[in-house]
Design an enzyme around this catalytic site. Structure first.
Site, PDB file in Angstrom:
ATOM      1  N   ARG A 253       1.102  -1.282   0.176  1.00  0.00           N
ATOM      2  CA  ARG A 253      -0.114  -0.122   0.048  1.00  0.00           C
ATOM      3  C   ARG A 253       1.241   1.056   0.128  1.00  0.00           C
ATOM      4  NH1 ARG A 253      -1.589   1.798   4.580  1.00  0.00           N
ATOM      5  NH2 ARG A 253      -2.419   0.309   5.599  1.00  0.00           N
TER       6      ARG A 253
ATOM      7  N   LYS B 283      -8.109   5.779 -19.839  1.00  0.00           N
ATOM      8  CA  LYS B 283      -8.783   6.865 -20.996  1.00  0.00           C
ATOM      9  C   LYS B 283      -7.556   6.428 -21.712  1.00  0.00           C
ATOM     10  CE  LYS B 283     -12.744   7.886 -18.459  1.00  0.00           C
ATOM     11  NZ  LYS B 283     -12.967   8.802 -18.315  1.00  0.00           N
TER      12      LYS B 283
ATOM     13  N   TYR C  43     -16.798  16.074 -15.714  1.00  0.00           N
ATOM     14  CA  TYR C  43     -17.026  15.156 -15.474  1.00  0.00           C
ATOM     15  C   TYR C  43     -18.210  15.138 -14.227  1.00  0.00           C
ATOM     16  CZ  TYR C  43     -16.995   9.963 -14.714  1.00  0.00           C
ATOM     17  OH  TYR C  43     -17.007   8.419 -14.724  1.00  0.00           O
TER      18      TYR C  43
ATOM     19  N   ASP D  94      -7.716  18.778 -14.339  1.00  0.00           N
ATOM     20  CA  ASP D  94      -7.924  17.335 -14.624  1.00  0.00           C
ATOM     21  C   ASP D  94      -7.714  16.987 -15.642  1.00  0.00           C
ATOM     22  OD1 ASP D  94      -9.233  15.093 -16.199  1.00  0.00           O
ATOM     23  OD2 ASP D  94     -10.913  14.748 -14.528  1.00  0.00           O
TER      24      ASP D  94
END
Ligand code: PLP
Length: 383
Positions: free
Chosen positions: A46, A195, A98, A170
């Site tokens: 992690r 994406k 978005y 973004d």
């Protein structure tokens, strides 16, 4: 080194021990300590995993930032960044956004006392007018999803500095191949790596890159504390995808421009939103701040009834959510990606029931245009 070279070579010198060209997938949750108080540099995945680290270092370099972070999704990445703020803090956010990001602000972080103003960030005066004494950041999507509005990142960063605000961008639509917001003055870049970075519609992932060491430390702490990290297999898939980012985007953009121009000539099409078209609102600014226009096109049809027909009739293009992959996809934002935005807001922004969004892939442009042509065909006497 030029960008295409950097891209092709991501991860290449990472595994010094074996010289592996492809970064090994370290499928290990934990790492053995040589002795008490000693560490190989890796303790628990992690906190740090070598495969994820290779990816994080690569994206930091591509975005020209201090440090990169990889998450299990774009939303996990954005959640981590929003956790930098506390109750009562105010954030100015692009109004065309978005849908999932809007939902995160409006349905999740609002409950924790985060105050949000939605502003057309393509208008610097509107941003300035929204600044309050509690403002802490400006969150910008550019080009916006789905209306492709362009915000001026240099201007916004200049304004933000004056008011001591962070600028978060973004960069999903253009990627560091075409646009590097940190070099324009932004502080943090976020990505849905699902994406273009991944590029093959086979992995869900998110990326954050911080410009300064100080911010990177805070984000590093949050990433480890909140724990929504990207696994080693998916980190490897991203590294692999990034290698071809440049050639994919070049082809996708070339296809997109051809398709956008063709759509403009169609009688049944009302408006085409593609920043690569000279008449687009942000064409000029984008030319100044980016080296490309991307491959996302939105368009409206004159008759709403055509929408279900198009979605039913496309054959080469798939009717599916998401974007940025090698395969062309078409979606209906009002019901899908932006379904969580209240209808009045959606309609006023222009995300209407006749708007379709096309993510252009690397297929042959002629096949894509042929597919759209047969899908758009209006029966005689029906015009
Ligand atoms: C898809 C998308 C997101 C969300 O990312 P996920 O990987 O789906 O969680 C955020 N921003 C933009 C611009 C997107 O297109």
């Amino acid at each position: 080194m030029k960008l295409q070279t950097k891209l092709a070579q991501v991860g290449i010198n990472f595994d010094k021990r074996t010289g592996a060209i492809s970064v090994p997938i370290y499928q290990s949750a934990t790492f053995c300590h040589p002795a008490l108080g000693e560490s190989t540099g890796y303790d628990y995945s992690r906190t740090l995993n070598p495969t994820r680290q290779a990816l994080e270092e690569s994206v930091a370099q591509l975005e020209e930032g201090h440090k990169g972070f990889a998450y299990s999704s774009g939303m996990a990445a954005i959640s981590c960044v929003l956790s930098l703020f506390k109750q009562g803090d105010h954030i100015i956010v692009s109004d065309d956004l978005y849908g999932g990001t809007y939902r995160l602000f409006d349905k999740v972080f609002k409950n924790f006392g985060l105050d949000v103003s939605y502003v057309p960030t393509e208008d610097i005066l509107k941003i300035e007018g929204a600044i309050t004494s509690n403002s802490k950041a400006i969150f910008v999507e550019t080009p916006t999803n789905p209306l492709m509005k362009i915000s001026n990142l240099k201007e916004i960063s200049r304004l933000a500095k004056q008011h001591n605000l962070l600028v978060i961008v973004d960069n999903t639509f253009l990627t560091p191949y075409y646009q590097r917001p940190l070099s324009l003055g932004a502080d943090i870049v976020v990505h849905s790596a699902t994406k273009y970075l991944g590029g093959h519609n086979d992995v869900v992932a998110g990326i954050v890159v911080a410009r300064s060491e100080q911010l990177a430390e805070k984000i590093c702490f949050l990433q480890n504390s909140m724990g929504a990290i990207l696994g080693p297999q998916d980190s490897w898939l991203l590294l692999r995808g990034i290698k071809t980012l440049g050639i994919r985007l070049e082809k996708q953009q070339q296809n997109a421009l051809e398709i956008a121009r063709w759509l403009q000539t169609q009688a049944s099409v009302e408006k085409v939103y593609y920043p690569g078209l000279k008449e687009h609102q942000g064409h000029k600014i984008l030319k100044e701040q980016a080296t490309g226009f991307g491959a996302m096109i939105s368009f409206t049809v004159k008759r709403q009834e055509l929408v279900p027909q198009i979605l039913r009739k496309v054959k080469v293009i798939s009717f599916a959510e998401s974007l940025g992959g090698v395969e062309s996809l078409i979606t209906f934002p009002a019901q899908q990606t932006h379904g969580d935005i209240p209808v009045e807001i959606r309609e006023s922004l222009g995300i209407t029931s006749s708007l379709l969004r096309l993510s252009v892939g690397i297929e042959d442009a002629e096949d894509l245009i042929g597919d759209l042509k047969q899908a758009l065909e209006v029966y005689k006497g029906d015009n």
